[in-house]
Design an enzyme around this catalytic site. Structure first.
Site: not given
Ligand SMILES: *Cc1c(COP(=O)(O)O)cnc(C)c1O
Length: 360
Positions: A102, A171, A195
């Site tokens: 990511w 993030d 999540k």
């Molecule tokens: C799942 C995830 C993403 C992507 O998220 P989207 O909502 O599909 O754009 C980005 N960063 C991390 C750390 C993730 O776990």
């Protein structure tokens, strides 16, 4: 009706209480005669939901008046672009920690917008790991330092925040509200909800108010953090139903005892799995460095891909689904977010012992 043990990485398990409450209110929201999905986002019923969700998120993160919480769409992936579009000015450089899949995607998008310095790159490290402070090559006066607090695919989690003078941008999609950390140290935090805090469709952004002023007038209003902060995320129609579910999840977190209580339970769940891996005599092999192991996504391998395939198939037959590792890395991944029950981890641990006894 039996619910399975859902180990999916995302969209992921939600608290059953939250789903039942939403079900109860789905058709007629608190006597309004319509669903929360059907009502104006400018009406008083929805406004109360919206503002309580924001207030609860700020409180859970321990954020004060220096920060604003806004709701965005487009997932964390949209934030990969919006962060540099808003915060990385001409002539500036942004530092990025590239420690997993990511983080790498965030880097790729930022490079389209401006100058990027890779402060550290452990993306190819085996075992997977987060960089140490003394490995960071930081830019003086960087626009910000971007990091991923939990690399969902590799199964690594940042245990302490790096030291830098630049605003931290995190993030936190896969570990938001799973542990108490000093959220106020961040200039900007973003997290797709699907999540730990809700369904897909809404992204949480917490931003320090002085950074909001960086949003340039050269990008359209819809893409500026400044617009959404000024309009309290009601510039355009927000993802109302997803925000309503986030509100229910924040209330559920309070009922669980808050972030400290959740963190304790999350650490215990993860420790059960890691102990099973470590005590398997090498049959199960963790793919993350021990000191960086994630409490959210537990990644491991079996002696062969054939055994991994059999493991996933058999686990599904026992009501444990979503265990296949991300297609880019293979192996097994058990995602055990806030809402994932300890009983599911115990079931997996006992299945792992049994599977090894039969196939070891
Ligand atoms: C799942 C995830 C993403 C992507 O998220 P989207 O909502 O599909 O754009 C980005 N960063 C991390 C750390 C993730 O776990």
């Amino acid at each position: 009706m039996a619910r399975i043990f859902n180990f999916s990485a995302g969209p992921a398990i939600l608290p059953e209480d939250v789903l039942r409450e939403a079900q109860e209110e789905l058709v007629d929201y608190k006597g309004a005669g319509m669903s929360i999905m059907e009502m104006s986002h400018r009406g008083k019923e929805y406004e109360a939901v919206h503002n309580e969700a924001i207030a609860n998120l700020k409180r859970l993160m321990g954020l004060g008046d220096d920060h604003a919480v806004i709701f965005q769409t487009g997932g964390a992936s949209a934030q990969f672009a919006l962060v540099p579009m808003n915060l990385l000015g001409p002539g500036q450089t942004a530092d990025y920690i590239n420690a997993g899949s990511w983080g790498a995607k965030a880097v790729k998008e930022a490079k389209i917008i401006g100058a990027v310095n890779i402060a550290a790159d452990t993306r190819k490290a085996a075992p997977a790991r987060m960089p140490r402070q003394d490995e960071l090559k930081l830019t003086p006066n960087a626009a910000y330092l971007h990091l991923t607090t939990n690399e969902t695919i590799e199964g690594t989690q940042l245990k302490s925040l790096p030291q830098t003078d630049a605003p931290l941008v995190g993030d936190m999609s896969s570990d938001i509200l799973s542990r108490p950390i000093d959220f106020s140290k961040f200039g900007l935090i973003y997290a797709g909800a699907q999540k730990n805090i809700g369904p897909a469709g809404v992204t949480l952004v917490a931003i320090r108010k002085d950074l909001v002023e960086r949003s340039p007038e050269t990008i359209p209003a819809i893409f500026r953090y400044k617009t959404h902060v000024a309009e309290n995320s009601l510039y355009n129609t927000p993802p109302c139903f997803a925000i309503y579910l986030v509100l229910l999840v924040t209330r559920w977190i309070d009922a669980q005892g808050g972030l400290a209580a959740l963190a304790q339970r999350n650490a215990e769940k993860a420790a059960l799995l890691y102990a099973t891996i470590d005590n398997s005599g090498g049959y199960y092999r963790g793919t993350a460095a021990v000191e960086d192991r994630s409490d959210m996504n537990v990644t491991f391998r079996l002696p062969s891909e054939e055994l991994e395939e059999a493991f996933v198939k058999e686990a599904a037959k026992h009501g444990m689904k979503g265990l296949k590792g991300h297609r880019s890395v293979g192996g097994i991944r058990a995602s055990i977010y806030n809402a994932f029950p300890r009983a599911g981890v115990e079931a997996l641990v006992s299945f792992m012992r049994d599977f090894q006894a039969r196939n070891g």
